[in-house]
Design an enzyme around this catalytic site. Sequence first.
Site, PDB file in Angstrom:
ATOM      1  N   ARG A 162       0.839  -1.208   0.000  1.00 27.78           N
ATOM      2  CA  ARG A 162       0.000   0.000   0.000  1.00 27.78           C
ATOM      3  C   ARG A 162       0.870   1.252   0.000  1.00 27.78           C
ATOM      4  O   ARG A 162       0.604   2.219  -0.717  1.00 27.78           O
ATOM      5  CB  ARG A 162      -0.928  -0.022   1.212  1.00 27.78           C
ATOM      6  CG  ARG A 162      -1.878   1.144   1.267  1.00 27.78           C
ATOM      7  CD  ARG A 162      -2.751   1.039   2.528  1.00 27.78           C
ATOM      8  NE  ARG A 162      -3.596   2.196   2.648  1.00 27.78           N
ATOM      9  CZ  ARG A 162      -4.876   2.236   2.319  1.00 27.78           C
ATOM     10  NH1 ARG A 162      -5.458   1.158   1.851  1.00 27.78           N
ATOM     11  NH2 ARG A 162      -5.573   3.337   2.470  1.00 27.78           N
ATOM     12  N   ALA A 172       2.382  17.556 -12.398  1.00 30.84           N
ATOM     13  CA  ALA A 172       2.384  18.985 -12.059  1.00 30.84           C
ATOM     14  C   ALA A 172       3.617  19.665 -12.647  1.00 30.84           C
ATOM     15  O   ALA A 172       3.530  20.778 -13.177  1.00 30.84           O
ATOM     16  CB  ALA A 172       2.337  19.177 -10.545  1.00 30.84           C
ATOM     17  N   TRP A 173       4.766  19.029 -12.567  1.00 36.16           N
ATOM     18  CA  TRP A 173       5.999  19.612 -13.104  1.00 36.16           C
ATOM     19  C   TRP A 173       5.883  19.801 -14.624  1.00 36.16           C
ATOM     20  O   TRP A 173       6.301  20.814 -15.165  1.00 36.16           O
ATOM     21  CB  TRP A 173       7.200  18.731 -12.754  1.00 36.16           C
ATOM     22  CG  TRP A 173       8.503  19.379 -13.107  1.00 36.16           C
ATOM     23  CD1 TRP A 173       9.213  19.247 -14.269  1.00 36.16           C
ATOM     24  CD2 TRP A 173       9.243  20.298 -12.295  1.00 36.16           C
ATOM     25  NE1 TRP A 173      10.349  20.005 -14.227  1.00 36.16           N
ATOM     26  CE2 TRP A 173      10.398  20.671 -13.028  1.00 36.16           C
ATOM     27  CE3 TRP A 173       9.045  20.832 -11.027  1.00 36.16           C
ATOM     28  CZ2 TRP A 173      11.339  21.550 -12.524  1.00 36.16           C
ATOM     29  CZ3 TRP A 173       9.991  21.703 -10.529  1.00 36.16           C
ATOM     30  CH2 TRP A 173      11.128  22.064 -11.273  1.00 36.16           C
ATOM     31  N   GLN A 175       8.133  26.872 -11.114  1.00 36.70           N
ATOM     32  CA  GLN A 175       8.773  28.051 -10.521  1.00 36.70           C
ATOM     33  C   GLN A 175       8.923  27.879  -9.017  1.00 36.70           C
ATOM     34  O   GLN A 175       9.996  28.148  -8.454  1.00 36.70           O
ATOM     35  CB  GLN A 175       7.950  29.308 -10.817  1.00 36.70           C
ATOM     36  CG  GLN A 175       7.964  29.707 -12.267  1.00 36.70           C
ATOM     37  CD  GLN A 175       6.884  30.731 -12.605  1.00 36.70           C
ATOM     38  OE1 GLN A 175       5.975  30.991 -11.829  1.00 36.70           O
ATOM     39  NE2 GLN A 175       7.001  31.317 -13.797  1.00 36.70           N
ATOM     40  N   LEU A 229      20.733  29.484   7.228  1.00 39.08           N
ATOM     41  CA  LEU A 229      20.401  30.745   7.888  1.00 39.08           C
ATOM     42  C   LEU A 229      19.705  30.583   9.236  1.00 39.08           C
ATOM     43  O   LEU A 229      19.769  31.480  10.075  1.00 39.08           O
ATOM     44  CB  LEU A 229      19.508  31.600   6.970  1.00 39.08           C
ATOM     45  CG  LEU A 229      20.145  32.064   5.668  1.00 39.08           C
ATOM     46  CD1 LEU A 229      19.102  32.731   4.784  1.00 39.08           C
ATOM     47  CD2 LEU A 229      21.305  33.009   5.949  1.00 39.08           C
ATOM     48  N   GLU A 233      -0.015  24.691  -3.940  1.00 35.22           N
ATOM     49  CA  GLU A 233      -0.128  24.771  -5.412  1.00 35.22           C
ATOM     50  C   GLU A 233      -0.660  23.464  -5.978  1.00 35.22           C
ATOM     51  O   GLU A 233      -1.494  23.465  -6.894  1.00 35.22           O
ATOM     52  CB  GLU A 233       1.234  25.103  -6.026  1.00 35.22           C
ATOM     53  CG  GLU A 233       1.192  25.304  -7.524  1.00 35.22           C
ATOM     54  CD  GLU A 233       0.401  26.543  -7.926  1.00 35.22           C
ATOM     55  OE1 GLU A 233      -0.481  26.408  -8.807  1.00 35.22           O
ATOM     56  OE2 GLU A 233       0.662  27.624  -7.378  1.00 35.22           O
ATOM     57  N   GLU A 276      -8.535  22.862  -9.699  1.00 34.79           N
ATOM     58  CA  GLU A 276      -8.755  23.327 -11.069  1.00 34.79           C
ATOM     59  C   GLU A 276      -9.051  22.162 -12.009  1.00 34.79           C
ATOM     60  O   GLU A 276      -9.963  22.236 -12.843  1.00 34.79           O
ATOM     61  CB  GLU A 276      -7.544  24.116 -11.557  1.00 34.79           C
ATOM     62  CG  GLU A 276      -7.384  25.452 -10.863  1.00 34.79           C
ATOM     63  CD  GLU A 276      -6.136  26.202 -11.301  1.00 34.79           C
ATOM     64  OE1 GLU A 276      -5.287  25.616 -12.015  1.00 34.79           O
ATOM     65  OE2 GLU A 276      -6.010  27.377 -10.919  1.00 34.79           O
ATOM     66  N   LYS A 289     -12.064  28.049  -8.279  1.00 34.75           N
ATOM     67  CA  LYS A 289     -10.712  28.278  -8.794  1.00 34.75           C
ATOM     68  C   LYS A 289     -10.076  29.511  -8.147  1.00 34.75           C
ATOM     69  O   LYS A 289      -8.881  29.505  -7.815  1.00 34.75           O
ATOM     70  CB  LYS A 289     -10.733  28.418 -10.309  1.00 34.75           C
ATOM     71  CG  LYS A 289     -11.026  27.112 -11.021  1.00 34.75           C
ATOM     72  CD  LYS A 289     -10.997  27.315 -12.522  1.00 34.75           C
ATOM     73  CE  LYS A 289     -11.106  26.015 -13.264  1.00 34.75           C
ATOM     74  NZ  LYS A 289     -10.844  26.170 -14.697  1.00 34.75           N
ATOM     75  N   LEU A 330      14.754  36.846   9.365  1.00 39.77           N
ATOM     76  CA  LEU A 330      15.983  37.425   8.818  1.00 39.77           C
ATOM     77  C   LEU A 330      16.133  38.934   9.057  1.00 39.77           C
ATOM     78  O   LEU A 330      17.263  39.410   9.209  1.00 39.77           O
ATOM     79  CB  LEU A 330      16.083  37.111   7.330  1.00 39.77           C
ATOM     80  CG  LEU A 330      16.142  35.618   6.972  1.00 39.77           C
ATOM     81  CD1 LEU A 330      16.213  35.423   5.487  1.00 39.77           C
ATOM     82  CD2 LEU A 330      17.323  34.939   7.678  1.00 39.77           C
TER      83      LEU A 330
END
Length: 126
Positions: A14, A29-30, A38, A53, A74, A81, A99, A121
């Site tokens: 599974r 998606a890519w 992006q 950092l 995303e 969508e 959407k 930062l």
Amino acid sequence: MTPHPYKNKTGLARLVQALRNSTSGMRAAWRTESAFRQEGTLILALVPLAFWLGHDGMQRAALAGSALLVPVVELLNTAIEYTVDRVSLEPHELSKTAKDMGSAAVLLTLVLCAVVWLAILLPRLA
């Protein structure tokens, strides 16, 4: 109707099937979503920066987590969508609203990411 991908699978089988499905979704998606590409490219820079950092584990987790949350939302927005378009390509106010809400979720996640990074930062620059 396609059988459920996990039917009759348990344990490791599974998990392997779930990993295949997740990998397939990220590849799709890519290939099809420039925003995902992006954001994916951005987290390739931000996640290592978060570990460099961040002063401690909490800062590193906040920096990396806020960056990783963006492509997660995303992916969910893209799924919304695709689902809306699967139901009907005909313009409808509810489709537009669904959407737009998914897009708003992505925007809020980007704002959250920026706020976290600035909050951690900016004090160093003062």
